[in-house]
Write a protein that holds these residues in place. Structure first.
Motif, PDB file in Angstrom:
ATOM      1  N   ILE A  21       0.817  -1.216   0.000  1.00 47.74           N
ATOM      2  CA  ILE A  21       0.000   0.000   0.000  1.00 47.74           C
ATOM      3  C   ILE A  21       0.851   1.268   0.000  1.00 47.74           C
ATOM      4  O   ILE A  21       0.332   2.356  -0.251  1.00 47.74           O
ATOM      5  N   ALA A  22       2.144   1.124   0.281  1.00 48.98           N
ATOM      6  CA  ALA A  22       3.037   2.294   0.293  1.00 48.98           C
ATOM      7  C   ALA A  22       3.729   2.498  -1.049  1.00 48.98           C
ATOM      8  O   ALA A  22       4.628   3.338  -1.155  1.00 48.98           O
ATOM      9  N   ARG A  23       3.307   1.769  -2.065  1.00 49.59           N
ATOM     10  CA  ARG A  23       3.992   1.798  -3.364  1.00 49.59           C
ATOM     11  C   ARG A  23       4.118   3.203  -3.924  1.00 49.59           C
ATOM     12  O   ARG A  23       5.181   3.617  -4.417  1.00 49.59           O
ATOM     13  N   GLU A  24       3.064   3.970  -3.873  1.00 48.10           N
ATOM     14  CA  GLU A  24       3.096   5.323  -4.445  1.00 48.10           C
ATOM     15  C   GLU A  24       4.094   6.204  -3.703  1.00 48.10           C
ATOM     16  O   GLU A  24       4.850   6.962  -4.317  1.00 48.10           O
ATOM     17  N   PHE A  25       4.109   6.107  -2.378  1.00 44.80           N
ATOM     18  CA  PHE A  25       5.046   6.909  -1.590  1.00 44.80           C
ATOM     19  C   PHE A  25       6.489   6.496  -1.867  1.00 44.80           C
ATOM     20  O   PHE A  25       7.373   7.341  -2.041  1.00 44.80           O
ATOM     21  N   LEU A  26       6.742   5.206  -1.945  1.00 41.40           N
ATOM     22  CA  LEU A  26       8.111   4.704  -2.081  1.00 41.40           C
ATOM     23  C   LEU A  26       8.677   4.907  -3.477  1.00 41.40           C
ATOM     24  O   LEU A  26       9.887   5.094  -3.640  1.00 41.40           O
ATOM     25  N   GLY A  27       7.826   4.886  -4.504  1.00 45.56           N
ATOM     26  CA  GLY A  27       8.325   4.985  -5.866  1.00 45.56           C
ATOM     27  C   GLY A  27       9.309   3.864  -6.157  1.00 45.56           C
ATOM     28  O   GLY A  27       9.112   2.717  -5.742  1.00 45.56           O
ATOM     29  N   ASP A  28      10.390   4.177  -6.842  1.00 46.03           N
ATOM     30  CA  ASP A  28      11.412   3.174  -7.157  1.00 46.03           C
ATOM     31  C   ASP A  28      12.673   3.355  -6.316  1.00 46.03           C
ATOM     32  O   ASP A  28      13.733   2.816  -6.638  1.00 46.03           O
ATOM     33  N   GLU A  29      12.551   4.103  -5.233  1.00 49.00           N
ATOM     34  CA  GLU A  29      13.719   4.360  -4.399  1.00 49.00           C
ATOM     35  C   GLU A  29      14.013   3.202  -3.442  1.00 49.00           C
ATOM     36  O   GLU A  29      13.111   2.448  -3.053  1.00 49.00           O
ATOM     37  N   ASP A  30      15.270   3.075  -3.051  1.00 52.82           N
ATOM     38  CA  ASP A  30      15.625   2.165  -1.977  1.00 52.82           C
ATOM     39  C   ASP A  30      14.957   2.665  -0.695  1.00 52.82           C
ATOM     40  O   ASP A  30      14.705   3.874  -0.527  1.00 52.82           O
ATOM     41  N   PHE A  31      14.702   1.739   0.238  1.00 51.48           N
ATOM     42  CA  PHE A  31      14.093   2.184   1.490  1.00 51.48           C
ATOM     43  C   PHE A  31      14.422   1.218   2.622  1.00 51.48           C
ATOM     44  O   PHE A  31      14.752   0.050   2.410  1.00 51.48           O
ATOM     45  N   VAL A  32      14.344   1.752   3.835  1.00 48.34           N
ATOM     46  CA  VAL A  32      14.460   0.947   5.040  1.00 48.34           C
ATOM     47  C   VAL A  32      13.069   0.825   5.644  1.00 48.34           C
ATOM     48  O   VAL A  32      12.333   1.807   5.724  1.00 48.34           O
ATOM     49  N   MET A  33      12.681  -0.388   5.999  1.00 46.29           N
ATOM     50  CA  MET A  33      11.409  -0.609   6.686  1.00 46.29           C
ATOM     51  C   MET A  33      11.708  -0.875   8.156  1.00 46.29           C
ATOM     52  O   MET A  33      12.517  -1.744   8.484  1.00 46.29           O
ATOM     53  N   TYR A  34      11.062  -0.125   9.020  1.00 44.53           N
ATOM     54  CA  TYR A  34      11.361  -0.149  10.456  1.00 44.53           C
ATOM     55  C   TYR A  34      10.056  -0.379  11.214  1.00 44.53           C
ATOM     56  O   TYR A  34       9.107   0.376  11.068  1.00 44.53           O
ATOM     57  N   LEU A  35      10.011  -1.436  12.020  1.00 47.45           N
ATOM     58  CA  LEU A  35       8.833  -1.703  12.830  1.00 47.45           C
ATOM     59  C   LEU A  35       8.815  -0.750  14.017  1.00 47.45           C
ATOM     60  O   LEU A  35       9.764  -0.705  14.804  1.00 47.45           O
ATOM     61  N   GLY A  36       7.719   0.005  14.144  1.00 54.30           N
ATOM     62  CA  GLY A  36       7.668   1.107  15.088  1.00 54.30           C
ATOM     63  C   GLY A  36       7.709   0.725  16.547  1.00 54.30           C
ATOM     64  O   GLY A  36       7.910   1.588  17.407  1.00 54.30           O
ATOM     65  N   ASP A  37       7.539  -0.574  16.866  1.00 50.44           N
ATOM     66  CA  ASP A  37       7.606  -0.986  18.268  1.00 50.44           C
ATOM     67  C   ASP A  37       8.892  -1.741  18.575  1.00 50.44           C
ATOM     68  O   ASP A  37       9.013  -2.376  19.617  1.00 50.44           O
ATOM     69  N   ASN A  38       9.870  -1.679  17.669  1.00 48.03           N
ATOM     70  CA  ASN A  38      11.160  -2.327  17.897  1.00 48.03           C
ATOM     71  C   ASN A  38      12.175  -1.330  18.430  1.00 48.03           C
ATOM     72  O   ASN A  38      12.080  -0.130  18.167  1.00 48.03           O
ATOM     73  N   PHE A  39      13.148  -1.860  19.150  1.00 47.14           N
ATOM     74  CA  PHE A  39      14.157  -1.003  19.767  1.00 47.14           C
ATOM     75  C   PHE A  39      15.527  -1.613  19.519  1.00 47.14           C
ATOM     76  O   PHE A  39      15.772  -2.766  19.871  1.00 47.14           O
ATOM     77  N   ILE A  40      16.420  -0.836  18.912  1.00 42.88           N
ATOM     78  CA  ILE A  40      17.777  -1.292  18.619  1.00 42.88           C
ATOM     79  C   ILE A  40      18.770  -0.280  19.181  1.00 42.88           C
ATOM     80  O   ILE A  40      18.770   0.887  18.777  1.00 42.88           O
ATOM     81  N   VAL A  41      19.579  -0.733  20.116  1.00 41.80           N
ATOM     82  CA  VAL A  41      20.619   0.147  20.669  1.00 41.80           C
ATOM     83  C   VAL A  41      21.682   0.396  19.610  1.00 41.80           C
ATOM     84  O   VAL A  41      22.130  -0.521  18.928  1.00 41.80           O
ATOM     85  N   GLY A  42      22.064   1.652  19.441  1.00 39.37           N
ATOM     86  CA  GLY A  42      23.118   1.989  18.490  1.00 39.37           C
ATOM     87  C   GLY A  42      22.602   2.457  17.150  1.00 39.37           C
ATOM     88  O   GLY A  42      23.384   2.895  16.303  1.00 39.37           O
TER      89      GLY A  42
END
Length: 355
Positions: free
Chosen positions: A91-112
């Motif tokens: 559903i995010a296809r229009e926003f993302l276009g053909d660019e590279d992207f990082v997908m980040y789960l909003g309830d995850n936590f990574i130190v650093g």
């Protein structure tokens, strides 16, 4: 490069808190866990962010706004139902276009943060790059299988019989190749479009899927115990400062942050602890690994290794530990035999317990 942040989940493992509160906004050291992810994205040099939202969209929008507070330009993408991580990409296809992207789960936590990972991806540009970490119970996660050379050969979502102990961490990097993959998969037995299936599609079609195994601190904050553990880890690294009022009858030990407007009277605070603005603590003990939000009242009570949300009142309670206490909750004594207490209370609750 863009970022896609997923903030549409129902947060069933954090109920009853999440009946009235977006799980991504539950605070860690008095800051919503979602904010740590947005800050990590900004630190990685990414400014365009799409946030996938669901039923809690109004709360997320109020908290994040247009993203300018984080140095980001935020676009909100409404998801009609939580139909899987691959569905969010779809559903995010229009926003993302053909660019590279990082997908980040909003309830995850990574130190650093993720800056090093993003730099690595930008340098080599595989079709997909995933993060893995060893876990005790792989059945609760997406699981990756590697061959003897370390190449990703198979992925499976929450398998009953895991083929490895390597779980997918909630950060993924993709080129536009993933869009063909999410269109090429079908709903899983869980009724979702699984990102593990999309990654498997890429592997099966000869695309370059790489992995990085991390040994650093990562948590999916989807349940109370993990949320408390993340809170502990963050508190240990924030230092201490006192901007509120502490009387001579109080004792402050270790790394304790007391925000402006907070009052400490006749109490003992042992860090790491953070106490929010306009909170009043009197005749009480607040022990390590505790965060208390703004506008709370704690009187004649003891609490440690807990998270207390805005507006809560705890009065006359002998001991609380390992607890997550919601907004505007009231905890007061009741007659009966004293007992230890482990609480997960929804917003606006009123509970009477032995003390």
């Amino acid at each position: 490069m863009k970022a896609l942040v997923l903030s549409g989940g129902a947060g069933t493992r954090l109920r009853p808190i999440t009946h009235t509160y977006a799980k991504q906004l539950v605070p860690v050291a008095n800051k919503p866990v979602l904010f740590y992810g947005l800050e990590a994205i900004a630190e990685a040099g990414i400014s365009e962010v799409g946030i996938v939202v669901g039923d809690t969209a109004p709360e997320i929008r109020r908290a994040v706004g247009d993203g300018s507070a984080f140095g980001l330009d935020v676009t909100y993408i409404q998801q009609s139902a939580p139909l899987g991580l691959a569905h969010a990409v779809l559903i995010a296809r229009e926003f993302l276009g053909d660019e590279d992207f990082v997908m980040y789960l909003g309830d995850n936590f990574i130190v650093g943060g993720i800056a090093d990972l993003v730099d690595e991806f930008r340098g080599s540009r595989p079709d997909a790059q995933i993060l893995l970490t060893k876990v005790a119970d792989p059945t609760a996660f997406g699981v990756a299988e590697l061959d003897i050379s370390g190449k990703v050969v198979a992925l499976e979502e929450k398998p009953a019989a895991p083929r490895s102990d390597l779980a997918l961490v909630g950060v993924f990097l993709f080129t536009s190749a993933v869009h063909e993959a999410v269109r090429g998969i079908e709903l899983s037995a869980r009724g979702e479009l699984e990102i593990t299936d999309a990654l498997q599609w890429l592997i099966d079609h000869g695309r370059d899927v790489r992995s990085t195994t991390i040994s650093g601190y990562w948590k999916d904050t989807g349940n109370v115990i993990d949320m408390l553990e993340v809170n502990r880890a963050v508190l240990e690294g924030i230092g201490g400062r006192v901007e509120g009022s502490v009387d001579e009858a109080s004792e402050i030990i270790g790394q304790v942050t007391i925000e402006a407007g907070a009052e400490i009277r006749g109490s003992r605070i042992v860090g790491p602890v953070v106490i929010g603005a306009n909170t009043r603590i009197a005749g009480s003990y607040v022990g390590p690994s505790t965060s208390i939000a703004s506008d709370c009242r704690i009187e004649s009570s003891e609490i440690e290794f807990s998270i207390v949300l805005t507006g809560a009142t705890i009065q006359g309670v002998r001991r609380i530990e390992s607890s997550l206490i919601g907004r505007n909750v009231e905890v007061t004594p009741a007659t009966g035999v004293p007992a230890a207490h482990r609480l997960v209370l929804g917003d606006h609750s009123k509970v009477r317990i032995s003390s």
